[in-house]
Design an enzyme around this catalytic site. Structure first.
Site, mmCIF file in Angstrom:
data_model
loop_
_atom_site.group_PDB
_atom_site.id
_atom_site.type_symbol
_atom_site.label_atom_id
_atom_site.label_comp_id
_atom_site.label_asym_id
_atom_site.label_seq_id
_atom_site.Cartn_x
_atom_site.Cartn_y
_atom_site.Cartn_z
ATOM 1 N N SER A 112 29.522 36.908 38.237
ATOM 2 C CA SER A 112 30.567 37.366 39.161
ATOM 3 C C SER A 112 31.934 37.485 38.495
ATOM 4 O O SER A 112 32.869 38.004 39.091
ATOM 5 C CB SER A 112 30.681 36.405 40.344
ATOM 6 O OG SER A 112 29.453 36.318 41.022
ATOM 7 N N CYS A 113 32.054 36.976 37.283
ATOM 8 C CA CYS A 113 33.338 36.936 36.572
ATOM 9 C C CYS A 113 33.468 38.135 35.642
ATOM 10 O O CYS A 113 32.610 38.368 34.785
ATOM 11 C CB CYS A 113 33.417 35.633 35.773
ATOM 12 S SG CYS A 113 34.818 35.523 34.660
#
Length: 114
Positions: free
Chosen positions: A10-11
């Protein structure tokens, strides 16, 4: 060469590190540290490879940082315990190779160990 990437899909920085490693033709072991948090001994080894203070392993701007009662003067043991209990606190991405470890902020920082 093989590299371990402490990864959060998600980063954006973590995805950038993955892309850079892929572009470089590196054999990558993805480590989703949120699902399998690093334990104390692993964090000790990671810190030794990074050659940085334990506090650098933390995402100090996250709300969990304050909730855990952490500060720049927190002991290594307190930092390791907090990361194990709340893996979201671990700074990312971190890349480990036989040449050492680097926090990929900025992403180009990992080039020195490839």
């Amino acid at each position: 060469m093989k590299a371990t990437l402490y990864h959060n899909p998600s980063c954006s920085k973590s995805r950038q590190a993955l892309a850079l490693l892929t572009e470089q033709g590196i054999d990558i072991e993805l480590r989703d540290y949120r699902r399998t948090p690093p334990q104390h001994a692993e964090l000790v080894g990671l810190l030794a490879s990074l050659q940085r203070p334990a506090h650098d392993l933390l995402r100090s701007k996250d709300s969990e940082y304050a909730a855990a009662g952490l500060s720049p003067t927190a002991s290594d043991a307190a930092i390791f315990a907090a990361i194990t209990a709340c893996p979201k606190l671990l700074e990312r991405p971190i890349v480990v190779t036989i040449k050492g470890a680097r926090i990929g902020r900025p992403t180009d920082a990992i080039l020195g160990i490839l």
